[in-house]
Scaffold this motif. Structure first.
Motif, mmCIF file in Angstrom:
data_model
loop_
_atom_site.group_PDB
_atom_site.id
_atom_site.type_symbol
_atom_site.label_atom_id
_atom_site.label_comp_id
_atom_site.label_asym_id
_atom_site.label_seq_id
_atom_site.Cartn_x
_atom_site.Cartn_y
_atom_site.Cartn_z
ATOM 1 N N SER A 115 -2.816 3.338 -13.179
ATOM 2 C CA SER A 115 -2.568 4.012 -11.902
ATOM 3 C C SER A 115 -1.535 5.137 -12.036
ATOM 4 O O SER A 115 -0.487 4.974 -12.657
ATOM 5 C CB SER A 115 -2.066 2.996 -10.869
ATOM 6 O OG SER A 115 -1.694 3.671 -9.693
ATOM 7 N N LYS A 116 -1.859 6.257 -11.386
ATOM 8 C CA LYS A 116 -0.911 7.377 -11.336
ATOM 9 C C LYS A 116 0.366 6.954 -10.622
ATOM 10 O O LYS A 116 1.431 7.524 -10.821
ATOM 11 C CB LYS A 116 -1.525 8.530 -10.550
ATOM 12 C CG LYS A 116 -2.460 9.385 -11.338
ATOM 13 C CD LYS A 116 -2.857 10.572 -10.455
ATOM 14 C CE LYS A 116 -4.354 10.767 -10.466
ATOM 15 N NZ LYS A 116 -4.810 11.621 -9.370
ATOM 16 N N ALA A 117 0.232 5.942 -9.736
ATOM 17 C CA ALA A 117 1.385 5.510 -8.944
ATOM 18 C C ALA A 117 2.520 4.981 -9.831
ATOM 19 O O ALA A 117 3.678 4.976 -9.411
ATOM 20 C CB ALA A 117 0.962 4.448 -7.948
ATOM 21 N N LEU A 118 2.188 4.559 -11.062
ATOM 22 C CA LEU A 118 3.269 4.094 -11.958
ATOM 23 C C LEU A 118 4.310 5.190 -12.169
ATOM 24 O O LEU A 118 5.501 4.904 -12.344
ATOM 25 C CB LEU A 118 2.683 3.684 -13.315
ATOM 26 C CG LEU A 118 2.585 2.204 -13.657
ATOM 27 C CD1 LEU A 118 2.152 2.005 -15.093
ATOM 28 C CD2 LEU A 118 3.909 1.474 -13.399
ATOM 29 N N HIS A 119 3.844 6.455 -12.099
ATOM 30 C CA HIS A 119 4.785 7.584 -12.256
ATOM 31 C C HIS A 119 5.800 7.601 -11.117
ATOM 32 O O HIS A 119 6.908 8.082 -11.282
ATOM 33 C CB HIS A 119 4.025 8.911 -12.302
ATOM 34 C CG HIS A 119 3.246 9.093 -13.564
ATOM 35 N ND1 HIS A 119 3.743 9.749 -14.667
ATOM 36 C CD2 HIS A 119 2.013 8.663 -13.902
ATOM 37 C CE1 HIS A 119 2.843 9.732 -15.624
ATOM 38 N NE2 HIS A 119 1.776 9.081 -15.195
ATOM 39 N N ILE A 120 5.387 7.098 -9.952
ATOM 40 C CA ILE A 120 6.325 7.007 -8.827
ATOM 41 C C ILE A 120 7.222 5.787 -9.001
ATOM 42 O O ILE A 120 8.439 5.878 -8.879
ATOM 43 C CB ILE A 120 5.561 6.896 -7.490
ATOM 44 C CG1 ILE A 120 4.770 8.179 -7.247
ATOM 45 C CG2 ILE A 120 6.519 6.607 -6.335
ATOM 46 C CD1 ILE A 120 4.015 8.193 -5.935
ATOM 47 N N ASN B 192 0.843 -1.191 0.000
ATOM 48 C CA ASN B 192 0.000 0.000 0.000
ATOM 49 C C ASN B 192 0.883 1.248 0.000
ATOM 50 O O ASN B 192 1.839 1.327 0.765
ATOM 51 C CB ASN B 192 -0.877 -0.008 1.271
ATOM 52 C CG ASN B 192 -1.815 1.179 1.380
ATOM 53 O OD1 ASN B 192 -1.407 2.318 1.250
ATOM 54 N ND2 ASN B 192 -3.077 0.905 1.649
ATOM 55 N N LEU B 193 0.555 2.179 -0.894
ATOM 56 C CA LEU B 193 1.190 3.500 -0.879
ATOM 57 C C LEU B 193 0.070 4.530 -0.889
ATOM 58 O O LEU B 193 -0.777 4.513 -1.784
ATOM 59 C CB LEU B 193 2.077 3.676 -2.122
ATOM 60 C CG LEU B 193 2.623 5.083 -2.375
ATOM 61 C CD1 LEU B 193 3.540 5.547 -1.249
ATOM 62 C CD2 LEU B 193 3.386 5.127 -3.699
ATOM 63 N N SER B 194 0.047 5.371 0.111
ATOM 64 C CA SER B 194 -0.999 6.399 0.195
ATOM 65 C C SER B 194 -0.375 7.744 0.521
ATOM 66 O O SER B 194 0.537 7.820 1.344
ATOM 67 C CB SER B 194 -1.986 6.096 1.326
ATOM 68 O OG SER B 194 -2.731 4.959 1.061
#
Ligand code: COA
Length: 284
Positions: free
Chosen positions: A182-187, A136-138
């Motif tokens: 997912s936007k998280a792919l940018h991270i 989980n990343l929030s």
């Protein structure tokens, strides 16, 4: 909070927030309490009654961030799959200095004086020493954005949290799962090219999930937090996967299962007004 010994994308985050770490006494001795020399975290023991409110607020952060994604975590999953077997590292702010909108969003008890989490990274150790699975990343950033809160610039909060957490957990080989859109792919791509383990994942409730991994190095962690002095190897894309093209995902999954190895080369790009495409290359 103390600074890091290298530049990061948004140094204000280190002035505004303090670190916390949720871990049982069984796991705590195996974690690095001061990743890259940063100040020691407030340690929250999930096995103690006094941790109840903080853990409730963490669960609320999960609901605020993953709720809109359709994947909020049941409380028992939080305990069984995060707090007990793994660890949670993140940044927080004392309740007394919390912004009014955040107090409202968290439904903060009026008499609560402790820390309020603004980000979290959860990971679970796998069988091999140093190998962890990201769970989980929030970050409060998209929640503030949705509610028009501009009290503080939270740019880089998710990336900083994941980088510090992987260092704290002593991760040497990372695996994670995320959705193509997912936007998280940018991270995740800030750590360099990502090995693809699955491209289409019916075992997950979201079939359009990819499973990715990378060998962790300090250089990758520093790059992920925004240290521009680090130049990770560039990988040129050979083809693109449209983030909504299920047939292309299944075709790629077929090739992976046939023994071919691929990486996500770098960040996704907009392909049309509403479309996103993800660059893929053969694994080096
Ligand atoms: C994903 C999440 C953790 C990101 O948190 P954050 O604090 O905004 O993260 P950061 O600011 O460190 O990085 C976000 C990156 O995504 C990029 N980004 C965000 N939205 C974007 C968009 N719509 N299009 C393109 N890029 C986007 C940002 O530009 C930034 O990259 P940059 O630093 O190179 O500019 C947060 O949005 C969240 O909690 N989402 C809900 C839960 C979730 O999906 N978690 C991830 C599960 S794998």
């Amino acid at each position: 909070m103390s600074s890091l010994p290298f530049p990061i994308a948004n140094p204000a985050l280190l002035r505004e927030f303090v670190p916390y770490l949720v871990a049982t006494p069984l796991n705590l001795p195996h974690l690095n309490l001061q990743p890259f020399g940063i100040e020691a975290p407030t340690v929250i023991d999930p096995l103690r009654l006094e941790s109840e409110t903080f853990l409730h607020l963490l669960h609320r952060l999960d609901g605020l961030t993953f709720g809109p994604e359709g994947m909020p975590m049941p409380r028992w999953v939080f305990f069984d799959c995060s707090e007990m077997p793994g660890a949670i590292y993140g940044l927080a702010r004392p309740a007394s200095t919390l912004w009014p909108k955040a107090r409202e969003l968290f439904k903060l008890p009026a008499d609560y004086q402790g820390l309020v989490p603004v980000s979290m990274y959860v990971a679970i150790p796998m069988h091999r020493r140093g190998m962890w699975f990201g769970h989980n990343l929030s970050s409060l950033a998209p929640v503030f954005e949705r509610h028009g809160v501009t009290d503080i610039d939270l740019r880089g909060l998710g990336s900083l949290t994941k980088g510090l957490a992987l260092k704290s957990f002593g991760v040497t080989q990372f695996w994670g799962a995320t959705q193509w859109l997912s936007k998280a792919l940018h991270i995740h791509v800030k750590f360099g090219a990502l090995d693809l383990q699955t491209a289409y994942t019916p075992a997950h409730s979201e079939h359009e999930t990819l499973t990715y991994g990378f060998a962790v190095t300090d250089a990758k962690l520093r790059a992920s937090m925004g240290d521009k002095s680090i130049a990770l190897p560039k990988v040129e894309p050979e083809f693109w996967i449209d983030a909504r093209d299920v047939e292309a995902m299944i075709a790629l999954q077929d090739r992976i299962e046939a023994g071919h190895r691929y990486v996500i080369a770098r960040a996704p790009e907009r392909s049309t007004a509403h479309g996103v495409r993800v660059p893929i290359a053969t694994a080096p």
